[in-house]
Design a protein around this motif. Structure first.
Motif, PDB file in Angstrom:
ATOM      1  N   LYS A 130     -13.435   0.307  -7.310  1.00 48.64           N
ATOM      2  CA  LYS A 130     -12.181   0.505  -8.046  1.00 48.64           C
ATOM      3  C   LYS A 130     -11.192   1.353  -7.256  1.00 48.64           C
ATOM      4  CE  LYS A 130     -13.688  -1.685 -11.701  1.00 48.64           C
ATOM      5  NZ  LYS A 130     -13.219  -3.070 -11.940  1.00 48.64           N
ATOM      6  N   ASP A 131     -11.717   2.365  -6.544  1.00 47.86           N
ATOM      7  CA  ASP A 131     -10.833   3.260  -5.788  1.00 47.86           C
ATOM      8  C   ASP A 131     -10.093   2.544  -4.661  1.00 47.86           C
ATOM      9  OD1 ASP A 131     -11.605   5.295  -7.408  1.00 47.86           O
ATOM     10  OD2 ASP A 131     -12.952   6.262  -5.963  1.00 47.86           O
ATOM     11  N   LYS A 186      -8.651  -0.279  -4.953  1.00 48.78           N
ATOM     12  CA  LYS A 186      -7.471  -0.873  -5.600  1.00 48.78           C
ATOM     13  C   LYS A 186      -7.186  -2.284  -5.101  1.00 48.78           C
ATOM     14  CE  LYS A 186      -5.304   3.562  -6.681  1.00 48.78           C
ATOM     15  NZ  LYS A 186      -4.075   4.400  -6.618  1.00 48.78           N
ATOM     16  N   GLN A 197      -5.631  -5.702  -4.986  1.00 47.81           N
ATOM     17  CA  GLN A 197      -4.310  -6.160  -5.421  1.00 47.81           C
ATOM     18  C   GLN A 197      -4.207  -7.682  -5.527  1.00 47.81           C
ATOM     19  OE1 GLN A 197      -1.700  -3.733  -6.150  1.00 47.81           O
ATOM     20  NE2 GLN A 197      -3.647  -2.626  -6.149  1.00 47.81           N
ATOM     21  N   LYS A 235      -5.327  -1.679  -1.559  1.00 45.49           N
ATOM     22  CA  LYS A 235      -4.457  -0.559  -1.221  1.00 45.49           C
ATOM     23  C   LYS A 235      -5.121   0.403  -0.237  1.00 45.49           C
ATOM     24  CE  LYS A 235      -0.504  -0.739  -3.570  1.00 45.49           C
ATOM     25  NZ  LYS A 235       0.823  -0.625  -2.912  1.00 45.49           N
ATOM     26  N   ASP A 242      -3.083   7.535   2.202  1.00 48.93           N
ATOM     27  CA  ASP A 242      -2.167   7.027   1.170  1.00 48.93           C
ATOM     28  C   ASP A 242      -0.706   7.264   1.549  1.00 48.93           C
ATOM     29  OD1 ASP A 242      -4.040   6.019  -0.698  1.00 48.93           O
ATOM     30  OD2 ASP A 242      -4.511   8.059  -1.345  1.00 48.93           O
TER      31      ASP A 242
END
Length: 642
Positions: free
Chosen positions: A91-92, A94, A96, A112, A479
């Protein structure tokens, strides 16, 4: 004439060798051509993918590229595969989106945070392939999705059968047995020699005809000067084995859709990011031509045909493109995906490197151009800045000058208009602005981006592996997204331009095109140029004959098409400045250093892509300083390389 069975024997031998070398348990279902590759289909992909040494030895034996593909029978339906991906991807990270390419059985997974999948024991690449039945490729999801990449994916999806057939035909053409016994290599110059623009040449051997670049001359006023002289080459498009594109700019790709429009059906080779970049630029050229009341050379359909015929390659990947020519693309440092093109001809008979446009100096965006090759005898090098006086300031000097110009103009209440190519220079300038505004060294002011700049930035973010090491690591491992800054506002609709042009708002405006030859920049130019407090700041090369060059050379009034097709005279009272240090081209010192440091040592140098006096000067200095034969051909010359 050879019998068909005799012509097929060499290829049958290759397939027999593959089958013989593969271990038991490979579960091979078929072996077939996939363009310049040989595809091995299996129902047990994990078994082969885990045995890289076997595949490496096989490639070494047959001297051809091999790729492992999953048999269609084990591929999960897309809906089920997407559901599995949602379960398998942490899940971390992400997740897309995912694009499934039916032609090659590969799914591109966009996340991501790709770094969370690289060394995650719970996300084993080979295990995921086994579960999905699809090969997987992990890509960084962008902050703003690229409509260009989405369009390419859609075109590839709907053209699955056409592409499969085309790839098999390309493979048949490449891997056919050689016919000619002798080896001769010639270069026909069709454009871009003694000039900047319409870069194009034909590399010929007794076996092959390969077109290198296919551009237009944006500053030309006649058709004979605007387009490559393919007519002079006296060759049918069906006889061209391949087209190789060095980078995306129109002076190297602007005529390519015309080839497809008039019947070229063969492969187009370029790097992965060059495909979306050139499609973006080609489609914009249609809009610009229509806005200026001109009939475009080609239609959107022709650009989409380019998408379908393109075969993308990574840097340093050895690829057969004809029976006697292997191609390797290497970083050229000019724009995203720009490539030096290395051609290995015959059985090592001759090695030819075409530089395209190069930057032999590190920038924020890119590493310096590559200088090491396995073998090279002849180099064709650009000469945009080929005169001894064409020396660019250091990076520190040009950034300091940029800050001073911008700060002074903003302090006076003016606007800084930067006409800029959407690809490369725009992203470079954006990063400089972001860095110095954050550091407090540049006056904070609204920064408006216009035209294709936002879309081009999204494509940069999509291909971080082609960027400079520090920037690549930042995108792939953190990030922090340098392409998504709070200082920038993208103008998406013409109605929003009013805010950028409000007289009481000092601002910076980045708009295309870089040579004032069309595009959104003209509307800004018309409003900004008459006022003394404003500044027009050029940061890229201005080709002879373009409006940008006339303004840079001191014109105080220019004519341009206004609304309704009426010609309007624009008086220029704003300050005009040019900063060379941001150029994506090498200056004189860098060009000479590139030639000197290229390894192995050269035997011959050809010069192109420069005004005639600059090409003359660079060739003369190469002869004088390095004692190398150096020649600067003109358009419509035949040069024997070997």
């Amino acid at each position: 004439m050879q019998k068909k069975s005799e012509r097929e024997n060499p290829n049958q031998n290759v397939i027999a060798t593959i089958l013989q070398k593969l271990p038991a348990g490979s579960k091979i279902t078929k072996i077939e051509y996939e363009g310049p590759r040989i595809a091995i289909y299996t129902t047990s992909p994990k078994f082969l993918l885990a045995r890289n040494n076997i595949l490496a030895n096989l490639v070494s034996t047959i001297k051809k590229r091999i790729v492992i593909r999953t048999d269609q029978s084990i591929r999960k339906p897309e809906t089920e595969a997407k559901r599995l991906l949602m379960e398998l991807v942490p899940k971390d990270a992400k997740l897309q989106g995912a694009f499934f390419d039916d032609t090659i059985g590969e799914v591109t997974v966009e996340v991501k945070r790709p770094w969370l999948l690289q060394k995650n024991p719970k996300f084993s690449h080979n295990d995921v392939v086994e579960q999905l039945g699809w090969r997987i490729r992990i890509r960084k999801a962008t902050t703003t999705s690229s409509s260009t990449i989405q369009t390419i994916n859609y075109m590839l999806k709907i053209a699955t059968q056409e592409r499969s057939k085309q790839l098999r035909q390309i493979g048949d053409d490449i891997f056919r047995p050689k016919i000619a016994q002798k080896s001769e290599v010639s270069l026909l110059t069709l454009g871009g020699f003694g000039q900047v623009g319409r870069s194009c040449m034909l590399l010929t051997t007794p076996e092959s005809r390969v077109l290198l670049d296919c551009g237009v001359n944006p500053g030309a006023r006649t058709a004979s000067e605007a387009y490559p002289r393919i007519d002079w080459a006296n060759i049918a498009l069906s006889d061209v084995d391949a087209v190789v594109i060095g980078h995306a700019h129109l002076d190297h790709t602007g005529f390519l859709p015309v080839l497809c429009k008039y019947g070229y059906k063969g492969p187009i080779y370029c790097t992965e990011p060059t495909l979306p970049m050139m499609n973006l630029i080609q489609l914009d050229a249609i809009k610009v031509a229509s806005a200026q009341g001109r009939v475009p050379l080609y239609s959107e359909r022709d650009v989409k045909q380019v998408m379908k015929q393109s075969i993308t390659l990574s840097y340093k990947m050895v690829t057969d493109i004809s029976p006697d020519i292997k191609l390797v693309l290497a970083n050229a440092g000019h724009i995203l995906g720009s490539a030096l093109c290395h051609f290995h001809i015959g059985n090592g008979d001759h090695n030819f490197v075409y530089s395209g446009d190069i930057k032999f100096g590190k920038s924020i965006l890119f590493e310096a151009a590559e200088v090491r090759f396995p073998r090279v005898e002849t180099l064709l090098v650009e000469s945009t800045y080929g005169l001894k006086e064409d020396i660019q300031p250091s990076r520190q000097e040009v950034e300091s000058a940029f800050i001073n110009v911008v700060n002074q103009t903003l302090a006076d209440g003016g606007k800084v208009l930067i006409p800029i190519p959407a690809v490369g220079r725009a992203q470079e300038i954006m990063m400089v602005i972001d860095h110095y505004m954050k550091a407090g060294e540049m006056v904070e002011a609204p920064v408006f981006t216009e035209g294709m700049i936002s879309e081009a930035s999204a494509i940069h973010e999509s291909y971080p592996e082609y960027l400079a090491r520090e920037l690549r690591q930042k995108i792939l491992e953190t990030d922090d997204n340098p392409f998504d800054s709070e200082y920038f506002t993208n103008i998406e609709h013409t109605s929003a331009r009013g805010e950028a042009m409000r007289e009481d708002t000092p601002s910076i405006i980045l708009a295309t095109s870089g040579m004032l030859e069309g595009g959104p920049v003209l509307e800004y130019f018309k409003n900004i140029a008459p006022h003394r407090q404003n500044k027009i700041l050029f940061v890229s090369y201005q080709v002879n004959g373009t409006m940008g060059r006339r303004v840079l050379d001191g014109a105080r009034q220019v004519s341009m098409l206004g609304r309704g097709g009426k010609v309007e005279a624009v008086t220029i009272n704003a300050g005009i400045e040019k900063l060379d240090g941001f150029s994506g081209h090498s200056d004189y010192n860098q060009l000479m250093s590139f030639v000197q440091r290229l390894r192995p040592k050269l035997k011959r140098v050809l010069v192109n892509h420069g005004e005639r006096r600059k090409s003359d000067s660079l060739a003369a200095n190469i002869r004088r300083m390095y004692r190398l034969p150096a020649h600067n051909p003109q358009v419509q010359e035949a040069v024997k390389l070997f």
